[in-house]
Design an enzyme around this catalytic site. Sequence first.
Site, PDB file in Angstrom:
ATOM      1  N   HIS A  29     -38.063 -14.940 -36.265  1.00  0.00           N
ATOM      2  CA  HIS A  29     -37.577 -15.474 -34.986  1.00  0.00           C
ATOM      3  C   HIS A  29     -36.976 -16.864 -35.174  1.00  0.00           C
ATOM      4  O   HIS A  29     -35.905 -17.165 -34.670  1.00  0.00           O
ATOM      5  CB  HIS A  29     -38.721 -15.518 -33.982  1.00  0.00           C
ATOM      6  CG  HIS A  29     -38.372 -16.208 -32.708  1.00  0.00           C
ATOM      7  ND1 HIS A  29     -37.597 -15.627 -31.739  1.00  0.00           N
ATOM      8  CD2 HIS A  29     -38.680 -17.441 -32.255  1.00  0.00           C
ATOM      9  CE1 HIS A  29     -37.447 -16.473 -30.738  1.00  0.00           C
ATOM     10  NE2 HIS A  29     -38.093 -17.582 -31.035  1.00  0.00           N
ATOM     11  N   GLU A  30     -37.660 -17.717 -35.918  1.00  0.00           N
ATOM     12  CA  GLU A  30     -37.217 -19.103 -36.063  1.00  0.00           C
ATOM     13  C   GLU A  30     -36.014 -19.262 -36.971  1.00  0.00           C
ATOM     14  O   GLU A  30     -35.261 -20.211 -36.831  1.00  0.00           O
ATOM     15  CB  GLU A  30     -38.359 -19.993 -36.550  1.00  0.00           C
ATOM     16  CG  GLU A  30     -39.454 -20.162 -35.522  1.00  0.00           C
ATOM     17  CD  GLU A  30     -38.948 -20.677 -34.182  1.00  0.00           C
ATOM     18  OE1 GLU A  30     -37.952 -21.415 -34.137  1.00  0.00           O
ATOM     19  OE2 GLU A  30     -39.542 -20.323 -33.159  1.00  0.00           O
ATOM     20  N   THR A  31     -35.833 -18.365 -37.915  1.00  0.00           N
ATOM     21  CA  THR A  31     -34.673 -18.492 -38.795  1.00  0.00           C
ATOM     22  C   THR A  31     -33.495 -17.680 -38.303  1.00  0.00           C
ATOM     23  O   THR A  31     -32.383 -17.840 -38.805  1.00  0.00           O
ATOM     24  CB  THR A  31     -35.000 -18.043 -40.237  1.00  0.00           C
ATOM     25  OG1 THR A  31     -35.335 -16.660 -40.220  1.00  0.00           O
ATOM     26  CG2 THR A  31     -36.103 -18.877 -40.844  1.00  0.00           C
ATOM     27  N   GLN A  59     -40.778 -25.793 -35.232  1.00  0.00           N
ATOM     28  CA  GLN A  59     -39.745 -25.142 -36.041  1.00  0.00           C
ATOM     29  C   GLN A  59     -38.493 -24.827 -35.233  1.00  0.00           C
ATOM     30  O   GLN A  59     -38.026 -23.691 -35.184  1.00  0.00           O
ATOM     31  CB  GLN A  59     -40.293 -23.883 -36.709  1.00  0.00           C
ATOM     32  CG  GLN A  59     -41.277 -24.164 -37.806  1.00  0.00           C
ATOM     33  CD  GLN A  59     -40.604 -24.821 -38.993  1.00  0.00           C
ATOM     34  OE1 GLN A  59     -39.835 -24.203 -39.696  1.00  0.00           O
ATOM     35  NE2 GLN A  59     -40.883 -26.090 -39.227  1.00  0.00           N
ATOM     36  N   SER A  61     -34.797 -24.286 -34.455  1.00  0.00           N
ATOM     37  CA  SER A  61     -33.755 -23.753 -35.336  1.00  0.00           C
ATOM     38  C   SER A  61     -32.562 -23.298 -34.505  1.00  0.00           C
ATOM     39  O   SER A  61     -32.679 -23.074 -33.311  1.00  0.00           O
ATOM     40  CB  SER A  61     -34.299 -22.587 -36.166  1.00  0.00           C
ATOM     41  OG  SER A  61     -34.814 -21.592 -35.326  1.00  0.00           O
TER      42      SER A  61
END
Length: 133
Positions: A29-31, A59, A61
């Site tokens: 999800h974060e990347t 985090q 992003s």
Amino acid sequence: CCSKFGYCGLTDAYNFYTGQLTSFAHVTHETGNNAYCDPSKTQKPCAAGKKYYGRGPIQISXNYNYGPAGRAIGMDGLGNPDRVAQDALDDYKTALXFLVNGEEAVPGLSAANAVSYYRQYCQQLGVDPGPNL
């Protein structure tokens, strides 16, 4: 609720694997599967040479998160995304902006995305995600 690997119920092994799957879902999800700059988000254009990967305790992003989060705390998130990692105060201000404002500060922030990734990983590994999503 048994996996194809033979883990049933809420055993220690089952809890371990569901914890790992939760972590994988969060990272995915974060990347954004490494799509840190979404050029379709013209309201939050990417700055040349800048990277919008996960930084800070929450985090943050992607350009579409750095722009609104930066504005919420008075920082140029698009022009200087590294500041989140370099300045401890901005680091925690960014985290608080996410926690307090969520979707209002950062459109697109969605628990539904993380749940979707979690379910995908569970399916790939043959593990029941459980009923409490």
